[in-house]
Design an enzyme around this catalytic site. Sequence first.
Site, short mmCIF file in Angstrom:
data_model
loop_
_atom_site.label_atom_id
_atom_site.label_comp_id
_atom_site.label_asym_id
_atom_site.label_seq_id
_atom_site.Cartn_x
_atom_site.Cartn_y
_atom_site.Cartn_z
N GLY A 33 -0.79 -3.77 7.48
CA GLY A 33 -2.20 -4.07 7.27
C GLY A 33 -2.42 -4.98 6.08
CB CYS A 34 -5.03 -4.97 3.45
SG CYS A 34 -6.54 -5.06 4.44
CB ALA A 35 -0.20 -3.08 1.97
#
Length: 354
Positions: A138-140
């Site tokens: 995801g965003c990570a």
Amino acid sequence: MPRIQAIGLGVPQYCVPQRAVQELVAQRFAPAFPEIQRYLTIFRHAQIDTRYLVRPLEWWHEPRSFAECNNVFIEEALNLSCQAIEACLQPLDLTPNDIDHLVVVTTTGLAAPSLDALLMHRLGMPRQMRRTPIWGLGCAGGLGGLNTAFDYLRAEPNQRVLLINVEFCSLTYLADDFSKRNLIATSLFGDGVTAVLLEGDQVAPRQPGLGQIVGTLSHLYPDSAEIMGWNVVNSGFEVVFSSRIPTIVREEFRPLLEQFLAQHGLSQADLGRYLLHPGGAKVVQAYQESLQLADADLAVSRAVLREYGNMSSATIFFVMQQALATQPLVKDELGLLAVFGPGFSAELGLIRGE
């Protein structure tokens, strides 16, 4: 130490004002939300003016199957990755043949063969080039991919890694999901691609880089898997994120950062720049309150959010490219990279001006 040499962006052609998305959502969600006008205030509170999408907004007037959306994902992933790669490598007089390891990160579509293999075919890259597909961060994922490249280049200091982040969040929209979390997601997410060139310290740089990577940290919070991610349903990816995220960032970011900096004999006072992923307006505010930052420290994060929205893993490199293009790190100045993602997890990085 390995360094970040250059960043190229792949921006979809359709720039959509936030107001236009709000109007479409009002039409689609009104039957499920009798007080829809009250809920639509989230579009103003998101502090986003525009987003870029891989299809015009009218394309979403009709429900789309997962198969159709995923076919668009693969097509545009290749097109915009090539755009970003050219923007990254051409100013350095490099070509895809100069790359030793290709890392491709995404969480918004599926491909088998994976995107790295498809890009190798498209660009005629070396057939024995190493490749690493990464899915699900995801965003990570932006810093997760950076960490992978960093570890590889410490072992292979005479090589180059190209890190690609491909995220088309718009294609995960489910027309049959009338949940509040899906409504919130429509106010927040956009599409974008980045290409990041990283080089080992034995590679002679073609021009000054963006910064040496001092260190990285990955952290997984216990008992937190339900906070962010996808539920895989028949029609595609159903968004999951908790209203607790800003609170977690506000309470947990500082102790994690102190732990990370202490590993390098540093404290927050040693940091000169903050390059933080703008997961949303409330998350940016949580960063600010947690670390007691000035508005100027987060100006670029807020500017990227306002112009592009949250592009998941690609967003952190939009922030880095914009911040360091206008004000490069001076010699020995330290910059902090940070992002939170599914898991629930955090990825941190520390870079230093050369």
